[in-house]
Write a protein that holds these residues in place. Structure first.
Motif, short mmCIF file in Angstrom:
data_model
loop_
_atom_site.label_atom_id
_atom_site.label_comp_id
_atom_site.label_asym_id
_atom_site.label_seq_id
_atom_site.Cartn_x
_atom_site.Cartn_y
_atom_site.Cartn_z
N CYS A 30 0.82 -1.21 0.00
CA CYS A 30 0.00 0.00 0.00
C CYS A 30 0.86 1.26 0.00
O CYS A 30 0.45 2.29 -0.55
N ALA A 37 -6.11 8.41 -2.89
CA ALA A 37 -7.38 7.71 -2.66
C ALA A 37 -7.19 6.20 -2.74
O ALA A 37 -7.74 5.44 -1.92
N ASP A 38 -6.42 5.74 -3.72
CA ASP A 38 -6.15 4.30 -3.86
C ASP A 38 -5.35 3.78 -2.68
O ASP A 38 -5.60 2.68 -2.18
N GLU A 40 -5.26 5.02 0.40
CA GLU A 40 -6.12 4.98 1.57
C GLU A 40 -7.11 3.82 1.49
O GLU A 40 -7.40 3.17 2.50
N ALA A 41 -7.60 3.52 0.30
CA ALA A 41 -8.49 2.37 0.13
C ALA A 41 -7.75 1.07 0.43
O ALA A 41 -8.32 0.15 1.04
N CYS A 42 -6.50 1.01 0.04
CA CYS A 42 -5.69 -0.18 0.32
C CYS A 42 -5.51 -0.37 1.82
O CYS A 42 -5.66 -1.47 2.34
N LYS A 44 -7.45 0.76 4.14
CA LYS A 44 -8.76 0.42 4.72
C LYS A 44 -9.05 -1.07 4.54
O LYS A 44 -9.52 -1.73 5.46
N ARG A 45 -8.74 -1.61 3.37
CA ARG A 45 -8.93 -3.06 3.13
C ARG A 45 -8.09 -3.87 4.10
O ARG A 45 -8.54 -4.88 4.65
N GLU A 48 -9.67 -3.87 7.52
CA GLU A 48 -10.84 -4.75 7.56
C GLU A 48 -10.42 -6.21 7.62
O GLU A 48 -11.01 -7.01 8.35
#
Length: 90
Positions: A30, A37-38, A40-42, A44-45, A48
């Motif tokens: 990441c 944005a990508d 931060e999405a990484c 977040k995944r 989770e």
């Protein structure tokens, strides 16, 4: 170095390296994503996935749990009755 020290330190370092490797690899994948944005999405995944792994296992069937608790209470009562009859006033 002392050979006995190497017998203990080397395997410990190998195990540490193997266990820490996947976590570091996930974080670094990441880190190098350029788009914010990508990236931060990484992250977040990853959070989770980590939360899902840390989540406790669902409890067993509640009816079985209640039955086992009821059985344990019956067993406890039987033990207490037998102790009370043996030790009057102990």
């Amino acid at each position: 170095m002392d050979s006995t020290l190497l017998k203990f330190v080397l395997p410990a370092l190998i195990i540490l390296g193997i266990s820490a490797g996947p976590a570091v690899a996930l974080e670094q994948s990441c880190r190098f994503i350029q788009a914010k944005a990508d990236r931060e999405a990484c992250y977040k995944r990853q959070e989770e996935e980590l939360a899902a792994r840390r989540k406790p296992a669902p409890p067993a069937d509640e009816s079985k749990t209640l039955e086992s608790l009821h059985q344990m209470r019956q067993d406890d009562e039987a033990v207490y009755r037998s102790i009370h009859s043996i030790c009057r006033g102990c």
